[in-house]
Write a protein that holds these residues in place. Structure first.
Motif, PDB file in Angstrom:
ATOM      1  N   LEU A 350      51.430  54.290  32.014  1.00 16.54           N
ATOM      2  CA  LEU A 350      50.832  52.968  31.900  1.00 16.54           C
ATOM      3  C   LEU A 350      51.693  51.890  32.535  1.00 16.54           C
ATOM      4  N   GLN A 351      52.988  52.134  32.660  1.00 15.07           N
ATOM      5  CA  GLN A 351      53.843  51.179  33.373  1.00 15.07           C
ATOM      6  C   GLN A 351      53.309  50.938  34.773  1.00 15.07           C
ATOM      7  N   GLN A 352      52.992  52.034  35.466  1.00 19.17           N
ATOM      8  CA  GLN A 352      52.460  51.870  36.821  1.00 19.17           C
ATOM      9  C   GLN A 352      51.088  51.217  36.789  1.00 19.17           C
ATOM     10  N   ALA A 353      50.216  51.704  35.899  1.00 18.05           N
ATOM     11  CA  ALA A 353      48.847  51.190  35.857  1.00 18.05           C
ATOM     12  C   ALA A 353      48.826  49.677  35.628  1.00 18.05           C
ATOM     13  N   TYR A 354      49.623  49.205  34.681  1.00 19.09           N
ATOM     14  CA  TYR A 354      49.684  47.776  34.381  1.00 19.09           C
ATOM     15  C   TYR A 354      50.424  46.994  35.463  1.00 19.09           C
ATOM     16  N   MET A 355      51.653  47.416  35.729  1.00 14.92           N
ATOM     17  CA  MET A 355      52.570  46.560  36.484  1.00 14.92           C
ATOM     18  C   MET A 355      52.285  46.562  37.979  1.00 14.92           C
ATOM     19  N   GLU A 356      51.748  47.663  38.490  1.00 12.19           N
ATOM     20  CA  GLU A 356      51.353  47.678  39.898  1.00 12.19           C
ATOM     21  C   GLU A 356      50.036  46.930  40.072  1.00 12.19           C
ATOM     22  N   SER A 357      49.202  46.948  39.043  1.00 18.51           N
ATOM     23  CA  SER A 357      47.905  46.270  39.137  1.00 18.51           C
ATOM     24  C   SER A 357      48.039  44.759  38.993  1.00 18.51           C
ATOM     25  N   ASN A 358      48.705  44.325  37.925  1.00 21.11           N
ATOM     26  CA  ASN A 358      48.683  42.897  37.593  1.00 21.11           C
ATOM     27  C   ASN A 358      50.025  42.195  37.767  1.00 21.11           C
ATOM     28  N   GLY A 359      50.969  42.851  38.423  1.00 19.43           N
ATOM     29  CA  GLY A 359      52.235  42.198  38.733  1.00 19.43           C
ATOM     30  C   GLY A 359      52.094  41.362  39.993  1.00 19.43           C
ATOM     31  N   PHE A 496      41.746  45.731  34.056  1.00 19.03           N
ATOM     32  CA  PHE A 496      40.758  45.059  34.909  1.00 19.03           C
ATOM     33  C   PHE A 496      40.350  43.720  34.297  1.00 19.03           C
ATOM     34  N   THR A 497      40.091  43.727  32.985  1.00 23.31           N
ATOM     35  CA  THR A 497      39.706  42.503  32.277  1.00 23.31           C
ATOM     36  C   THR A 497      40.753  41.411  32.476  1.00 23.31           C
ATOM     37  N   GLN A 498      42.013  41.771  32.303  1.00 20.81           N
ATOM     38  CA  GLN A 498      43.090  40.797  32.466  1.00 20.81           C
ATOM     39  C   GLN A 498      43.146  40.259  33.897  1.00 20.81           C
ATOM     40  N   GLY A 499      42.993  41.146  34.873  1.00 22.45           N
ATOM     41  CA  GLY A 499      43.046  40.725  36.265  1.00 22.45           C
ATOM     42  C   GLY A 499      41.952  39.734  36.616  1.00 22.45           C
ATOM     43  N   LEU A 502      42.820  36.369  34.852  1.00 23.44           N
ATOM     44  CA  LEU A 502      44.041  35.749  35.376  1.00 23.44           C
ATOM     45  C   LEU A 502      43.907  35.391  36.851  1.00 23.44           C
ATOM     46  N   ASN A 503      42.712  35.660  37.397  1.00 20.02           N
ATOM     47  CA  ASN A 503      42.374  35.242  38.766  1.00 20.02           C
ATOM     48  C   ASN A 503      43.302  35.861  39.814  1.00 20.02           C
ATOM     49  N   ILE A 504      43.560  37.168  39.656  1.00 22.28           N
ATOM     50  CA  ILE A 504      44.391  37.871  40.630  1.00 22.28           C
ATOM     51  C   ILE A 504      43.640  39.118  41.107  1.00 22.28           C
ATOM     52  N   TYR A 505      44.118  39.684  42.200  1.00 25.40           N
ATOM     53  CA  TYR A 505      43.560  40.935  42.712  1.00 25.40           C
ATOM     54  C   TYR A 505      44.375  42.100  42.143  1.00 25.40           C
ATOM     55  N   SER A 506      43.722  42.900  41.311  1.00 22.19           N
ATOM     56  CA  SER A 506      44.430  43.963  40.582  1.00 22.19           C
ATOM     57  C   SER A 506      44.558  45.264  41.359  1.00 22.19           C
ATOM     58  N   PHE A 507      43.907  45.388  42.517  1.00 18.32           N
ATOM     59  CA  PHE A 507      43.812  46.711  43.127  1.00 18.32           C
ATOM     60  C   PHE A 507      44.579  46.877  44.430  1.00 18.32           C
TER      61      PHE A 507
END
Length: 549
Positions: A350-359, A496-499, A502-507
């Motif tokens: 989940l570190q990668q899933a979260y932090m690569e998506s919404n960092g 995805f919801t957070q992205g 927060l008005n960012i591109y998560s992908f």
């Protein structure tokens, strides 16, 4: 997707005012005020899991404002865009369709006028047939021995997802040994190769682009060592090497037979790819039927996310609550604590899933954000963490919202181990929420006073635990392929919801690329005989120290 500055929305302003009333509110008081709090803030997904989010520093009004925020961003419209294959990965001009990989509704999904469901089903059939051949010992290596070991060579999503699932589903594993080579450090290759016999091993080279330096370097090393084995012919590569990629040209150039190519598509992000042919190692490890159940579990969570009203939609609610903590309470991290030893890789995944998506630091309007985006994710399994970092959770100065996950049924019923594990699980979320005050400690001392001896209260303050640490509790019926798929998809949709809000591109993950570019430049410098003077003084000195050593 709507591109708004969330801090300028009406609901954000309401949340800001509401926070002033909530910031000093204690969970003890919230529970005292409302005896129905659990019923209001929990969701029972029957036969899968119970999710309790009542131990959060929220009220019904908090959720009302957070849901208004989701509506201002038209979250429901963004969810539909995700599932419909709209080009929501704008910076790379791609749709995001990992949900299509587990589409059991059999609905047609088109990308560039092509029905991708047909291709997905073709690949699933190929995975099914190939994994069956290996598991049933119908595929043999270059000396005629059946396959005993699988080595997956990949990094990032090509490694973390499959490894996490395989480890989590250890009770479902068959006779095959599964190993992973991911690190560029030669020690990783060396230690894995010590455990295998080339005659009875197949290698899965897992790289979306088939140009990832770490993966291709490791793959070339393994291939060269394979060709050095006694009596090996160049043609024997076809019996032992397979590729999972979208770059067929590079796969064939590497020397892998076209029949050993398992396609991937550019609309599948690496960290969301375990549902695709990247999951081949999963199907080999636990069998295709269990791999299919994993997909089914994820699909059912997809349906929940797509079709459930926001106020009952668990990924949405959990995503909103995370935004509440990071942007109003200034929480910088989130803990993921799984009370199941087999799931020891889950937090790392989940570190990668979260932090690569919404960092991300730039919003969808190309502006530098003034709000907090991705949290730092961390965690360890179960009671191990209690004897290391839980001290900070109970008495430290950091607010750490945390998820606690446990199966009700264990795969290994040994004595009273599991009921004791459950007792710790329930105890920790209660202790973190309610703590123990100085008054409670003093009363406890009085209760155990013997012969009316004077009680020394000088050091009681060191025992006080203030509580008020928020947690979510996930009680899964059992860790099965289905429930695991359901849980993973839940977190994907929370991210995805957070992205969206927060008005960012998560992908995309452009930040990953810079280090690779600099490394290529420095590699050429390292290969030169002369001392280095082309970088900053620190980097020059470090490189020159290496060259002189």
């Amino acid at each position: 997707m709507k591109s708004l500055d969330p801090t300028l929305t009406l609901s954000w302003r309401k949340l800001k005012k509401h926070f002033l009333k909530m910031k000093n509110m204690h969970l003890k008081d919230l529970f005292k005020k409302d005896i129905y709090r659990f019923q209001k803030f929990s969701l029972n997904m029957k036969n899968v899991m119970l999710i309790d989010y009542s131990k959060n520093r929220i009220t019904e009004k908090t959720l009302l404002y957070l849901l208004d925020l989701a509506k201002e961003f038209d979250l429901e419209g963004s969810i539909r865009s995700l599932f419909q294959g709209k080009y929501i990965n704008v910076t790379e001009n791609k749709p995001v369709l990992h949900t299509a990989l587990r589409n059991f509704n059999k609905t047609e999904i088109f990308v560039k006028h092509e029905n991708i469901s047909i291709k997905i089903n073709e690949v699933l059939l190929k995975i099914k047939n190939f994994s069956s051949q290996i598991i049933k010992k119908k595929w043999t290596g270059y000396t005629g021995k059946y396959i005993k070991s699988i080595v997956n060579i990949g990094i990032g999503g090509s490694h973390l997802g499959p490894e996490m699932v395989i480890e989590s589903l250890t009770p479902y594993k068959n006779h095959l040994n599964i190993y992973f080579i991911s690190n560029l450090d030669g020690s990783n290759v060396t230690e894995v190769l010590k455990k295998i016999n080339f005659e009875s091993t197949i290698f899965l080279i897992s790289s979306k682009t088939f140009t990832t330096e770490e993966t291709i370097t490791n793959a070339k090393t393994v291939k060269n060592l394979f060709l050095q084995q006694p009596n090996v012919l160049l043609s024997d590569i076809s019996k032992h090497f397979f590729a999972i990629s979208m770059n067929k040209k590079e796969v064939i150039k590497f020397g892998i037979h076209k029949e050993n190519f398992f396609p991937l598509w550019d609309w599948v992000g690496g960290r969301y790819s375990l549902w695709s042919s990247m999951g081949l190692s999963i199907a080999l490890s636990v069998g295709y039927e269990n791999f299919s159940l994993l997909l089914q579990g994820a699909h059912d969570m997809d349906n929940h996310f797509l079709n459930t009203p926001l106020e009952k939609n668990i990924p949405v609610l959990l995503g909103l609550i995370s935004i509440w903590y990071s942007n109003f309470f200034c929480a910088e991290t989130e803990g993921i604590f799984v009370y199941d030893q087999y799931m020891h890789v889950f937090s790392r995944y989940l570190q990668q899933a979260y932090m690569e998506s919404n960092g991300k630091r730039v919003d969808r309007n190309k502006n530098i954000v003034s709000w907090q985006t991705g949290a730092i994710i961390w965690g360890e399994p179960g009671t191990n963490g209690q004897h290391s970092f839980y001290q900070l959770l109970h008495q430290g100065t950091k607010l750490v919202p945390s998820d606690f996950i446990i199966p009700i049924k264990t795969h290994n019923q040994i004595g009273d181990h599991h009921i004791k594990l459950l007792s710790h699980f329930f105890a920790q979320t209660r202790a973190l929420a309610f703590g123990k005050s100085l008054k409670e400690l003093l009363n406890q001392k009085k209760d155990i006073q013997i012969n009316k001896k004077k009680i020394n209260t000088d050091f009681l303050i060191y025992q006080e635990c203030p509580g008020n640490q928020p947690t979510n509790s996930f009680l899964l019926d059992e860790i099965t392929p289905y429930t695991l798929g359901n849980l993973i998809a839940l977190y994907e949709h929370k991210i995805f919801t957070q992205g969206v809000i927060l008005n960012i591109y998560s992908f995309d993950q452009w930040g990953v690329e810079l280090g690779k570019e600099v490394a290529k430049d420095i590699l050429s410098t390292l290969k030169m005989n002369s001392l280095c003077n082309s970088y900053d003084s620190s980097t020059n000195a470090l490189i020159n120290f290496y060259k002189k050593s």
